[in-house]
Structures are given as structure tokens and as C-alpha cells.
Scaffold this motif. Structure first.
Motif, short mmCIF file in Angstrom:
data_model
loop_
_atom_site.label_atom_id
_atom_site.label_comp_id
_atom_site.label_asym_id
_atom_site.label_seq_id
_atom_site.Cartn_x
_atom_site.Cartn_y
_atom_site.Cartn_z
N GLY A 141 72.06 -34.17 35.22
CA GLY A 141 72.65 -32.99 34.46
C GLY A 141 71.91 -32.61 33.44
N GLY A 142 71.18 -31.63 33.07
CA GLY A 142 70.86 -31.19 31.83
C GLY A 142 69.76 -32.00 31.13
N LEU A 143 69.02 -33.11 31.92
CA LEU A 143 68.14 -34.16 31.23
C LEU A 143 66.49 -33.21 31.35
CD1 LEU A 143 69.47 -37.12 33.03
CD2 LEU A 143 69.90 -36.34 30.79
N ALA A 191 74.55 -29.85 35.08
CA ALA A 191 73.57 -29.84 36.26
C ALA A 191 73.22 -28.53 36.73
CB ALA A 191 73.75 -30.72 37.41
N GLY A 192 72.04 -28.17 37.14
CA GLY A 192 71.60 -26.91 37.70
C GLY A 192 71.97 -26.89 39.20
N GLY A 193 72.35 -25.90 39.94
CA GLY A 193 72.46 -25.75 41.26
C GLY A 193 74.09 -26.23 41.49
N ALA A 236 67.08 -41.43 36.08
CA ALA A 236 67.44 -39.83 35.68
C ALA A 236 67.05 -38.93 36.80
CB ALA A 236 67.14 -39.48 34.37
N GLN A 237 67.84 -38.37 37.22
CA GLN A 237 67.37 -37.07 38.20
C GLN A 237 67.41 -35.76 37.54
OE1 GLN A 237 68.88 -37.54 42.33
NE2 GLN A 237 69.60 -35.73 42.49
N LEU A 238 66.27 -35.45 37.61
CA LEU A 238 66.03 -33.99 36.94
C LEU A 238 65.70 -33.08 37.98
CD1 LEU A 238 65.34 -36.25 35.18
CD2 LEU A 238 63.70 -34.54 33.81
N GLY A 239 66.37 -31.64 38.11
CA GLY A 239 66.21 -30.72 38.93
C GLY A 239 65.11 -29.41 38.07
N THR A 240 66.04 -28.88 37.16
CA THR A 240 65.50 -27.65 36.70
C THR A 240 64.05 -28.05 35.82
OG1 THR A 240 67.69 -27.00 35.86
CG2 THR A 240 66.13 -25.94 34.80
N ALA A 241 63.82 -29.07 35.27
CA ALA A 241 62.68 -29.71 34.75
C ALA A 241 61.39 -29.37 35.33
CB ALA A 241 62.70 -30.98 34.14
N ALA A 291 64.81 -34.27 41.67
CA ALA A 291 66.18 -33.79 42.27
C ALA A 291 65.69 -33.03 43.48
CB ALA A 291 66.90 -32.93 41.62
N PRO A 292 66.55 -33.28 44.73
CA PRO A 292 66.47 -32.47 45.93
C PRO A 292 66.73 -31.20 45.48
CG PRO A 292 68.28 -34.09 46.07
CD PRO A 292 67.63 -34.43 44.87
N MET A 293 66.26 -29.99 45.87
CA MET A 293 66.48 -28.70 45.58
C MET A 293 66.42 -27.63 46.80
SD MET A 293 64.98 -28.35 41.94
CE MET A 293 63.42 -28.94 42.00
N ALA A 294 67.37 -27.68 47.53
CA ALA A 294 67.37 -26.92 48.90
C ALA A 294 67.14 -25.44 48.41
CB ALA A 294 68.86 -26.90 49.50
N GLY A 295 66.83 -24.46 49.35
CA GLY A 295 66.44 -23.21 48.89
C GLY A 295 65.27 -22.93 48.63
N VAL A 327 65.35 -38.09 51.23
CA VAL A 327 65.85 -36.90 51.69
C VAL A 327 67.40 -36.91 51.32
CG1 VAL A 327 66.39 -35.91 53.84
CG2 VAL A 327 63.93 -37.25 53.63
N ASN A 328 67.51 -35.69 51.11
CA ASN A 328 68.88 -35.66 50.75
C ASN A 328 69.77 -34.53 52.00
OD1 ASN A 328 70.61 -32.92 49.03
ND2 ASN A 328 71.22 -34.94 48.44
N LEU A 329 71.01 -34.91 52.22
CA LEU A 329 71.75 -34.33 53.22
C LEU A 329 73.15 -33.66 52.59
CD1 LEU A 329 71.61 -36.91 56.07
CD2 LEU A 329 70.28 -34.87 55.89
N VAL A 372 75.36 -39.81 39.71
CA VAL A 372 76.61 -39.28 38.85
C VAL A 372 76.00 -37.85 38.19
CG1 VAL A 372 77.80 -39.39 36.53
CG2 VAL A 372 77.51 -41.39 38.23
N GLN A 373 76.63 -36.87 38.79
CA GLN A 373 76.30 -35.37 38.31
C GLN A 373 77.16 -34.64 37.34
OE1 GLN A 373 76.88 -32.14 41.00
NE2 GLN A 373 74.72 -31.55 40.88
N GLY A 374 76.61 -34.64 36.18
CA GLY A 374 77.47 -34.05 35.01
C GLY A 374 77.44 -32.34 35.29
#
Ligand SMILES: Cc1cc2nc3c(=O)[nH]c(=O)nc-3n(C[C@H](O)[C@H](O)[C@H](O)COP(=O)(O)O)c2cc1C
Length: 362
Positions: free
Chosen positions: A224-226, A185-187, A243-248, A21-25, A72-74, A180-182
């Protein structure tokens, strides 16, 4: 030659259906995206909160590291809807935080610089001039003109959606796919219009996935939560193409997340997550800490004003080594986070996914 289907345009960008996942910050950066791409996943850069020039610089750095596709995410610009009185009242409530961290609250009037619209038009112009394989959008739906121009440049477009109505808007705009973001999801939730009346109404990933699939014939990336390959297998079985994973990916050594944030994900001190406006004025899921407990209940719907107001406080808390004053974005699966290099994580997830998809032995 027949034109590629939308699904093929998306799935040919990766070997494993695993999107970082794109993670700004600071979470995502060229090192993380390159490691994921080289391991056969799809890495993303986050342009949110960055200047257009800084976004372009990261793209160049990523290209120098890998020849693999990346995204790239906007952030879509937000309407200037915030009530100044509510913003002022919140500033008064945060006076104690300013004293605690010996840091003034940030200015909230950013109408004259690029922070309020996040430099959207300038970023889009760069991405049209120097195209990347895939662009995703959050906090709204791009115009048909923007989507068509990106398609003309050979770029695949993805719109983050949190409801079937938003998925229909993405289809009408001509997007190639939806993310699709459940509510797990984090963030930030990527909701197109921030509606305080709808707080707490977000749908869980699996029901939302089914609703979106029945509403629009677009390829779907699930988020979301994967945290495990088995969960990725579950969303693929439910019709997602990836699947898009951020927290992982947050604890990976390549991730730019603050070390306190990485540690907090599995620290038993942080037992749960919550959607809060306390740090930015828009609902985002983070580990519940002192700041969320004290300020979440009355934080106004005022993004990005509250983001600017608390930015210095959050940096000061991090500098003081105090995770209780930072935004510790995390999805509901945070306790399952594993610390390993990003390439290894893609490999482990891919192996778990393959095992989960193999026919059962009995
Ligand atoms: C620290 C962090 C920052 C995020 N920043 C962005 C962002 O800039 N753009 C975006 O579209 N999504 C962002 N997200 C949301 C992710 O795209 C994705 O929906 C989410 O991470 C999925 O849930 P998970 O964290 O449980 O895997 C962020 C998530 C996290 C955890």
C-alpha cells in the motif's frame, strides 16, 4: 531435517524483499514477473478475470522465461448478494456512458459461466496438479482444506488481509503468511466481506501492520503506497518480511497496463486517488477521473455484476484514447512512479533499501 519456519518458507523465495503485486486486468504478466524474479525480487501472476486455461498458459509461459520462484494470485468467489434493483438502477444511470462510447452495457447475469466465481475451484485444481512456489488469495480466506492441500503440494500460501480479524481468519485457515494491505493501496481492497457500512473505514498501512503483528504470529508482507526503497525499509522496520508493490511496477515497459494508464500515473491532470465502486461494485483505489466523479457517489455494492456491466465501456474508452472513462487503478504514491525496466526498478529499490538500512553517519 527440521521443517522450515513459515518465515523461511517465504523469505527463501527472493533475494530482495520486494514483491511485484499481482495485477489483474493486464498489469502483471509473464514478462513482468520473470524480469522481477530474475532481478532477485518475487514476481506474481494474477489469475483474476482469467479462465483457468489462460491462467495455466501464463504459468507455462513464465516457466519458459525463468527458473526463479514466482506466485499466482486467486480471487475468492463472492456471495451472490447484489440487489438486482440496485444493479438495474445503476444500469439506467450509465445509459449516457453507453451512448457516449457507442457500446452496450455488459450482461450482469453470469451465474451460468465461470465469471461470477472466477473459476476458483478449477484454478485451484490446476495449482494442485501443477504446483507453483507461492499462491496468494484476495477477497476472502481460503478453506483449511485448500490451504492444507497446497501445503501438501509444497506451495506457500498467503492471504491478503485488511484487518486484524481477517489476519486471525487466515491463521485459523493455516496460511503461511498474510499480505497486509493498507488503505493507500492501488486497485481493489482485498477485504474478505464487502460491507458498504465500512466504506471509508480502511486503516493505513503502518497502524494496520502493528495491529496484525500483535494479533497473529505470521510472517507479514506489507502493501500500500510503497514507491521507494526508503518506504520498504520503513515497513521492514515495522516488522514486515517483504514489501508488495503494485503501482510502482505499472509503468515498466514489461507491464501490460494500457499506455494511457501508465501515462496518467504522473500526469498532473490527475491530482488524487479515491476508493470507488464505480467500475466494479467493490471498493478499488484509482486516479479520480470523470467516470469516478460522476458515478462513484451512487455506485452500488455489487461485485462482480458492475465489473461485467462496465467492462465494455472501459475498453471502448481506452480504444477511443479517453482516460476519463477508464479505471486507472493507482495507489496514493502514484506521483512517485518511475518509468524504467522492471529489473532496473528492482535494482534501484534494493539500492535505496540498502542505503536506508545502513547505519547513519552521524
Ligand atoms: C492495477 C492493479 C491491479 C491489482 N490487481 C490485484 C489482483 O489481481 N490481486 C490482488 O491480490 N491485488 C491486486 N492489486 C492490489 C495489489 O496487490 C497491492 O495491494 C497494491 O498494488 C499495493 O498498493 P500500491 O499499488 O500503492 O503499491 C492490484 C493493484 C493494482 C494497482
Amino acid at each position: 531435517m527440521a521443517p522450515l519456519s513459515g518465515l523461511t518458507r517465504v523469505t527463501r523465495l527472493f533475494e530482495h524483499p520486494i514483491v511485484q503485486a499481482p495485477m489483474a486486468g493486464g498489469g502483471s504478466n509473464p514478462a513482468l514477473a520473470a524480469a522481477v524474479g530474475d532481478a532477485g525480487g518475487l514476481g506474481f501472476l494474477a489469475a483474476g478475470y482469467k479462465t483457468p486455461a489462460a491462467m495455466h498458459e501464463e504459468i507455462k509461459q513464465l516457466r519458459a522465461r525463468t527458473g526463479r520462484p514466482f506466485g499466482v494470485n486467486l480471487f475468492l468467489p463472492q456471495p451472490p448478494a447484489a440487489d438486482p434493483a440496485a444493479v438495474g438502477a445503476y444500469a439506467e444511470r450509465l445509459a449516457g456512458e453507453a451512448a457516449r462510447y457507442r457500446t452496450p452495457l455488459g450482461e450482469t447475469d453470469h451465474e451460468t459461466d465461470q465469471s461470477s466465481d472466477d473459476g476458483y475451484d478449477a484454478k485451484l485444481a490446476i495449482l494442485l496438479d501443477d504446483p507453483v512456489p507461492i499462491v496468494s488469495f484476495t477477497f476472502g480466506c481460503p478453506s483449511r482444506t485448500a490451504v492444507d492441500a497446497l501445503a501438501e503440494a509444497g506451495t506457500v500460501t498467503v492471504v491478503t488481509v485488511t484487518s486484524a480479524a481477517e489476519a486471525r481468519a487466515a491463521r485459523e485457515a493455516g496460511a503461511d503468511a498474510v499480505c497486509v494491505q493498507g488503505v493507500e493501496a492501488g486497485g481493489h481492497q482485498g477485504t474478505h466481506h464487502d460491507d458498504p457500512e465500512a466504506d471509508g473505514e480502511g486503516a493505513g498501512l503502518l497502524p494496520l501492520l502493528a495491529e496484525v503483528r500483535e494479533s497473529v504470529p505470521l510472517p507479514v508482507i506489507a502493501a500500500g503506497g510503497l514507491m521507494r526503497g526508503e518506504a520498504i525499509a520503513a515497513v521492514l522496520a515495522a516488522g514486515a518480511c517483504a514489501a508488495q508493490l503494485g503501482t510502482a511496477f505499472l509503468p515498466c515497459p514489461e507491464s501490460g497496463a494500457h499506455p494511457l494508464h501508465k501515462r496518467a500515473l504522473t500526469d498532473p491532470l490527475f491530482v488524487r486517488t479515491e476508493l470507488t465502486r464505480a467500475f466494479t461494485g467493490r471498493p478499488a483505489r484509482g486516479l479520480v477521473n470523470r467516470f469516478i466523479r460522476e458515478h462513484g457517489p451512487y455506485a452500488p455494492a455489487a461485485y462482480p455484476q458492475i465489473h461485467h456491466m462496465t467492462s465494455g465501456l472501459r475498453k471502448a474508452a481506452a480504444a477511443a484514447g479517453d482516460p476519463q472513462g477508464m479505471n486507472l487503478w493507482a495507489g496514493q504514491g502514484h506521483r512517485l512512479a518511475r518509468t524504467m525496466p522492471a529489473a532496473d526498478l528492482v535494482g534501484v529499490l534494493a539500492a535505496e533499501l540498502a542505503a536506508a538500512r545502513a547505519p547513519a553517519g552521524c
